[in-house]
Scaffold this active site. Structure first.
Site, short mmCIF file in Angstrom:
data_model
loop_
_atom_site.label_atom_id
_atom_site.label_comp_id
_atom_site.label_asym_id
_atom_site.label_seq_id
_atom_site.Cartn_x
_atom_site.Cartn_y
_atom_site.Cartn_z
N SER A 691 0.43 -1.09 -0.40
CA SER A 691 0.11 0.33 -0.02
C SER A 691 0.80 1.22 0.16
O SER A 691 0.19 2.09 0.12
CB SER A 691 -0.94 0.04 1.34
OG SER A 691 0.40 0.76 2.21
N LYS A 734 -5.78 4.00 9.26
CA LYS A 734 -5.38 5.10 8.48
C LYS A 734 -5.40 6.14 8.30
O LYS A 734 -4.92 7.12 8.60
CB LYS A 734 -5.18 4.68 7.16
CG LYS A 734 -3.96 3.43 6.63
CD LYS A 734 -3.90 3.18 5.64
CE LYS A 734 -3.31 1.64 4.99
NZ LYS A 734 -2.97 1.27 4.09
#
Ligand code: ADP
Length: 805
Positions: A691, A734
């Site tokens: 990611s 996140k």
């Protein structure tokens, strides 16, 4: 470095299996004729000899070439002769090197040069030598055997560093070759570092030995004590004429076994053991083991069940009362409880059907960083449905026997942690929390995750067998709940059994409310205060949340609040009439200076530096990516916290950037003349994954085009070689971390748009979310200028080629 030659020829004496250091006293024994001759001769003369260690210990008559080239010049301080041997006390003077062989008969004589050591004191050396003294003291306290005079010399305050290092080196428990290397090290600082390392290792070994011996000793002492007491009791009773109550004592087991309401098979087993015990002499040490076993059998809650009546409505109230927020988790838990209730109702009507369906076929598993309330919500569930709560941590368990117990033949054997927990709960249907199942280990002692599978499987756990207990125990009524920090280390088959409920971490606002409503009142009470003595202003509490903690959960926050309460409690103890209201200005006094500043605020946009978002075992974190260019030949260097998948992403980003150099207005040849260095500094180690692709590509493009990256833009997403941006996991974690750090814009893959429903409303208010499916568009937003502007070749944003890198 000038080495002065010690001009006089010196007798050389070889030693084996040891190394003599300068500044130390050693008692040496010599038996070989050449050595005796050399020592004798020197003792008649100026008493000086040079000691060198043999390269091969089994060489009977070494010549000078068989010795290590560096040794120690020593003075013989005392000498004694016994039949055929000489014992000499020597004091080491200097390190010397063999320079010239003068004669080998009747003993070895050589010319040697004195070596100058490289030494200057600085604060680091001082700190290291203090540490060495401390460690040495610790080693002695843990039982390291060293002559008392040596101990006193080393521990005396005035020892010079060089002397200290050599003295400790001389008594280290290490191989002769390692000691020789220490002797040969002429830099005192380096020698100090190595000696520190060896001493640290020695201390940890000694500590381990101590723990092991204390444990075994304790076990032994307990057994011993019991048998002595029994013996005494027996003697006293004989005196009093009541000598047959050992029998009574034994026969007590009979009624205990009856009372325990065991299943038939277990009862038979218990009676068999009981008979063995009653036929045994009370002095037979084995009786202790049998008694222990019978105690366990009798104490297990074979037939104890806490009556439960699940009321989903009441459960909802309890969960809400005990916890702020966590809406989704609570909802899922209530759904789970509803299903459980339906099954129980069905069971009441039709027991057979219930058996077919199993009791609770799925197991709840709470996944999230530490301190987000996983354990405490587990306790609330137990409270809500009126059952006992037990918790066992599986972190670091590598041995299946920890779960399943050791066989009775094993000294000090006990049942495994599962049955220990059940015994503590005192019922066979507790809520049983298995913590940290993501940290289960596996090795040659068996695979604990296989045992765990059996424990959690309602088909198999009806007859769970513990190695110690030897008889099956029914775990099917236990409500197991697992917890984990991350999902990906949980073995697949185990994961399939689990119903995952995620706890992503709290945003500042939520932490403030949790602190205000739960943590503060709890800590005030725990510390013996009440609402009259102490209060805190909202601003101060917000300040604590923001500037004294940086975590996904609230554990540190709770600890800090406890610190404030403790300090106030001291003031109140001194003056009971005091009423304290903690304001922002008092925080410095109670907690010291602020610990955290914003990771973003006040930092400027920079070339080659992007802000990624990652998930770690402690929750979401910012991940800063740095790229630097140097003159070179087109190579890519990767350093910092990059796992193998992230390295692949960096390579893909590099390929993409090279393939699109022209569109970015960068001269292709320029890229051949530079090396690119990618570094991921600071922060907790992220879980390895793809990611970081978007952040890596952005930092790279910024570095090669010289256009700065917007510092307050956070980004995450996998990038393919063709520049497509793919879906990633952990969006909520996140986003919560980005919010905590004060980011204003977050760039996410288009396919993650669906995850937005998990994102708290408060966060959506503060942060602008943008979604992309191509890295070209990401770059236009993330960089302070469009990198494609002004380049005629810029296409629709979807470049159609990839050239080989
Ligand atoms: P975990 O098991 O996830 O590591 P804990 O359950 O030990 O976390 O939680 C740490 C502390 O924070 C506990 O005192 C708990 O009561 C408190 N806490 C966590 N989340 C909440 C919440 N949402 N509401 C109230 N208290 C909470």
């Amino acid at each position: 470095m000038e080495n002065t030659v010690f001009s006089k020829p010196v007798p050389v004496v070889p030693v084996r299996g040891s190394v003599v250091f300068p500044h130390t006293d050693s008692l040496l024994s010599f038996g070989r004729p050449k050595s005796i001759a050399a020592v004798d001769a020197a003792y008649q003369d100026d008493r000086i000899i040079a000691i060198f260690t043999q390269r091969e210990a089994n060489q009977p008559d070494p010549s000078l070439s068989d010795l290590h080239p560096i040794g120690t010049l020593v003075v013989i301080t005392q000498m004694m002769t016994t039949d055929g041997e000489i014992h000499a006390m020597v004091r080491g003077q200097h390190r010397v090197r063999l320079t010239e062989t003068l004669s080998e008969e009747p003993y070895l004589v050589a010319r040697v040069e004195e070596l100058t050591e490289d030494h200057f004191d600085d604060t680091e050396v001082e700190a290291m030598s203090n540490r060495l003294v401390d460690l040495f003291r610790k080693a002695v306290n843990l039982g390291k055997s060293v002559e008392i005079t040596t101990i006193m010399r080393i521990l005396s305050q005035h020892t010079d560093v060089v002397e200290l290092v050599d003295s400790v080196a001389a008594v280290l428990e290490i191989k002769t070759e390692e000691k020789q290397l220490l002797l040969e090290e002429l830099s005192v600082k380096k020698r100090l570092e190595k000696v520190l390392e060896f001493t640290t290792h020695e201390v940890s070994v000694l500590e381990l030995e101590r723990t092991i011996s204390v444990k075994t000793q304790k076990r032994f002492d307990d057994q011993m004590k019991k048998s002595i007491l029994r013996e005494r009791k027996h003697a006293i009773e004989q005196e009093l004429g009541e000598n047959d109550d050992d029998e009574d004592d034994v026969s007590e087991y009979k009624s205990k076994i009856r009372k325990a309401k065991m299943p038939k098979a277990v009862f038979d087993k218990a009676m068999k053991e009981y008979k063995r015990l009653s036929n045994m002499s009370p002095h037979n040490p084995e009786t202790g083991y049998i008694r222990n076993y019978l105690d366990w059998l009798c104490d297990m809650p074979w037939s104890v069940i806490t009556p439960t009546k699940v009321s989903v409505e009441k459960a909802g109230q309890v969960l809400d009362h005990d916890h702020y927020g966590l809406g989704k988790a609570k909802e899922r838990i209530l759904e789970f409880l509803s299903v459980m209730k339906l099954k129980e109702d069905l069971h009441a009507k039709d027991a057979k059907k219930h058996e077919d369906m199993g009791a609770h076929p799925t197991i709840l598993c709470f996944v999230g960083p530490p301190g987000v309330g996983k354990t405490s919500i587990g306790k609330s569930i137990a409270k809500a449905i009126g059952r006992e709560f037990q918790r066992v941590s599986l972190g670091g368990i590598r041995d299946e026997a920890e779960l399943r117990g050791h066989r009775r033949t094993y000294v000090g054997a006990l049942p495994g942690r599962i049955l220990q927990g059940i015994k503590n709960a005192g019922t066979r249907n507790p809520v049983f929390m298995l913590d940290e199942i993501d940290k289960l280990g596996m090795d040659y002692r068996g695979d604990p995750s296989a045992a765990l599978l059996e424990i959690l499987d309602p088909e198999q756990n009806k007859e769970f067998s513990d190695h110690y207990l030897e008889v099956p125990f029914d775990l099917s009524q236990v409500m197991f709940i697992c917890t984990a920090n991350v999902l990906d280390t949980i073995p697949g088959p185990l994961r399939d059994r689990l119903e995952i409920i995620r706890f992503a971490g709290y945003i500042e606002e939520e932490k403030f409310h949790i602190a205000q409503k739960y943590l503060w009142p709890k800590q005030v009470k725990v510390n013996g205060l009440n609402q009259k003595n102490i209060s805190i202003s909202d601003e101060a509490l917000r300040d604590v949340v923001k500037n004294y903690t940086r975590e996904a959960g609230v554990r540190e926050l709770e600890r800090i609040i406890a610190t404030i309460c403790r300090k106030v409690a001291r003031e109140v103890a001194a003056n009971p009439k005091l009423k304290i209201k903690v304001a922002v200005t008092d925080l410095q006094k109670y907690l010291g200076p602020r610990k955290f500043s914003s990771q973003i605020l006040g930092k400027s946009d920079e070339v080659g530096m992007s802000t990624g978002l990652a998930v770690t075992s402690v929750g979401g974190e910012l991940l800063f990516v740095e790229v630097a260019l140097m003159p070179g030949s087109g190579k890519l260097t990767l350093t910092g916290q990059l796992g193998s998948v992230m390295k692949e992403s960096a390579k893909a980003a590099f390929t993409w950037t090279r393939a699109h150099a022209e569109e970015l207005g960068v001269d292709k040849n320029f890229l051949k003349t530079i090396d690119v260095h990618v570094h991921v500094p600071e922060g907790a180690t992220p879980k390895d994954g793809p990611s970081a692709g978007v952040a890596l590509t952005t930092a790279l493009v910024s570095a090669v085009t010289g256009i700065p990256v917007k510092r307050d833009v956070g980004m995450t997403g996998e990038v393919t070689l063709r520049g497509r941006v793919l879906e990633i996991g952990g969006v909520k974690e996140k986003v919560v971390a980005a919010h905590r750090a004060g980011l204003k814009t977050i760039l996410l893959p288009k396919d993650n748009e669906k995850d937005m429903e998990d994102v708290p409303e408060n966060v959506k208010k503060d942060i602008q979310f943008k979604f992309y499916d191509n890295v070209v568009d990401v770059l236009e937003t993330a960089l302070t200028r469009d990198p494609f502007a002004g380049v005629a070749k810029k296409k629709s944003g979807k470049p159609s080629f990839v050239t080989a890198a």
